[in-house]
Design a protein around this motif. Structure first.
Motif, mmCIF file in Angstrom:
data_model
loop_
_atom_site.group_PDB
_atom_site.id
_atom_site.type_symbol
_atom_site.label_atom_id
_atom_site.label_comp_id
_atom_site.label_asym_id
_atom_site.label_seq_id
_atom_site.Cartn_x
_atom_site.Cartn_y
_atom_site.Cartn_z
ATOM 1 N N ARG A 14 0.854 -1.174 0.000
ATOM 2 C CA ARG A 14 0.000 0.000 0.000
ATOM 3 C C ARG A 14 0.895 1.231 0.000
ATOM 4 N NH1 ARG A 14 -5.015 -1.199 2.380
ATOM 5 N NH2 ARG A 14 -5.591 0.961 1.930
ATOM 6 N N HIS A 16 0.761 3.972 1.680
ATOM 7 C CA HIS A 16 1.143 4.499 2.997
ATOM 8 C C HIS A 16 2.304 3.715 3.600
ATOM 9 C CE1 HIS A 16 -1.518 1.253 4.561
ATOM 10 N NE2 HIS A 16 -0.717 1.304 5.604
ATOM 11 N N HIS A 17 2.399 2.410 3.266
ATOM 12 C CA HIS A 17 3.510 1.598 3.783
ATOM 13 C C HIS A 17 4.828 2.054 3.164
ATOM 14 C CE1 HIS A 17 6.144 -1.814 4.563
ATOM 15 N NE2 HIS A 17 5.296 -2.174 5.521
ATOM 16 N N GLU A 41 1.354 17.629 7.602
ATOM 17 C CA GLU A 41 0.668 16.823 6.586
ATOM 18 C C GLU A 41 0.752 17.452 5.204
ATOM 19 O OE1 GLU A 41 -3.381 15.864 7.343
ATOM 20 O OE2 GLU A 41 -2.937 14.603 9.082
ATOM 21 N N THR A 53 -4.699 11.178 3.329
ATOM 22 C CA THR A 53 -5.018 9.864 3.906
ATOM 23 C C THR A 53 -3.774 8.990 3.974
ATOM 24 O OG1 THR A 53 -7.287 9.944 3.070
ATOM 25 C CG2 THR A 53 -6.407 7.776 3.641
ATOM 26 N N ALA A 54 -2.982 8.980 2.898
ATOM 27 C CA ALA A 54 -1.749 8.185 2.879
ATOM 28 C C ALA A 54 -0.770 8.682 3.938
ATOM 29 C CB ALA A 54 -1.102 8.244 1.497
ATOM 30 N N ARG A 56 -1.503 10.313 6.756
ATOM 31 C CA ARG A 56 -2.009 9.998 8.090
ATOM 32 C C ARG A 56 -1.774 8.532 8.448
ATOM 33 N NH1 ARG A 56 -7.556 13.405 7.072
ATOM 34 N NH2 ARG A 56 -6.651 15.478 7.411
ATOM 35 N N GLU A 57 -2.009 7.642 7.479
ATOM 36 C CA GLU A 57 -1.792 6.224 7.738
ATOM 37 C C GLU A 57 -0.305 5.937 7.971
ATOM 38 O OE1 GLU A 57 -4.045 3.755 8.192
ATOM 39 O OE2 GLU A 57 -5.464 5.420 8.171
ATOM 40 N N LYS A 60 0.570 7.110 11.477
ATOM 41 C CA LYS A 60 0.072 6.137 12.460
ATOM 42 C C LYS A 60 1.001 4.930 12.544
ATOM 43 C CE LYS A 60 -4.917 7.092 12.029
ATOM 44 N NZ LYS A 60 -6.194 6.519 11.537
ATOM 45 N N MET A 61 1.456 4.469 11.394
ATOM 46 C CA MET A 61 2.325 3.300 11.338
ATOM 47 C C MET A 61 3.659 3.578 12.040
ATOM 48 S SD MET A 61 3.353 1.286 7.852
ATOM 49 C CE MET A 61 4.407 -0.168 7.876
#
Length: 250
Positions: A14, A16-17, A41, A53-54, A56-57, A60-61
């Motif tokens: 993904r 975001h990863h 951001e 969104t990417a 933020r994810e 979080k990770m």
């Protein structure tokens, strides 16, 4: 950033990863020091060409891995190094890619020397027939390995199977967490060893001691294998030092 999106697709990840990986690697390299406030951001979105969104994810990770702490209206700040979860699979992979490899290997070896001899002794005492079969299958996978990649895969399986056979449930999650460290270490030692198959008898000695339920022999065989790995790492370190010294003389 098209390059980041392309890399994510190539790795089957993904977005975001991949973003977390890139930011995490920059933190581990010291580009963002502990205590530093990270871009917000909007700045990440602009720098990487990704959505909020990417971002933020990804944040979080990174927070879940202990690399950063995020506070509303303040932003994300890099955590002190002792808060980083270096046993997380992703963080270990980033650490390996960005650190002094010989220092990383020395740290992994110290951890292995604390754990593996006693784990082998416990496996000798506590293994079940299916667990012994799993260790044996990994050893035979090494025996039949046609490539360095095949060897490394089975070498990791060998050590994780012994960990699983130790009979202590609290050790099993540790094995999954250090799998990345072992994979990187074995890839390094296999490529810096003139003949990786010379290590086969050392692995076989551990297997046979476990098979005989001889804890003393299993502990001793594990220490001999670790000493052999130390020799390979030491030889590589000396070679690297000589190369660096020759380069400075030019």
């Amino acid at each position: 950033m098209r390059k980041l999106k392309k890399a994510a697709r190539a790795r089957g990840e993904r977005l975001h990863h991949s973003l977390a990986q890139d930011i995490g690697a920059r933190i581990l390299k010291g580009e963002f020091a502990p205590g530093a406030l990270l871009p917000n951001e909007a700045e990440w979105c602009d720098a990487y060409g990704v959505s909020r969104t990417a971002v933020r994810e990804a944040i979080k990770m990174l927070a879940a891995k202990g690399l950063i702490v995020s506070r509303p209206k303040i932003g994300s700040r890099v955590q002190p190094r002792d808060s980083w979860n270096l046993l997380d699979r992703d963080v270990l992979a980033w650490y390996w890619a960005t650190s002094d490899q010989h220092r990383f290997l020395a740290n992994v070896q110290e951890m292995r020397e604390i754990l593996e001899p006693e784990v082998a002794a416990l496996a000798a005492l506590n293994h079940t027939a299916p667990q012994l079969a799993e260790i044996d299958a990994a050893y035979r996978g090494m025996l039949d390995a046609a490539t360095v990649g095949d060897w490394n895969t089975n070498d990791v399986k060998f050590h994780l199977a012994i960990l699983g056979a130790a009979g202590n449930e609290l050790l099993v999650p540790l094995g999954f967490l250090i799998e990345s460290a072992l994979s990187n270490m074995f890839a390094f030692t296999a490529t810096h060893n003139a003949d990786m198959r010379k290590a086969l008898p050392l692995h076989e000695a551990i297997l046979n001691a476990i098979r005989r339920r001889n804890a003393v022999a299993a502990r001793r065989a594990a220490r001999i294998l670790l000493a052999d790995t130390n020799t390979v790492i030491g030889r590589s370190r000396r070679s690297a030092a000589r190369t660096a010294k020759a380069g400075r003389k030019r």
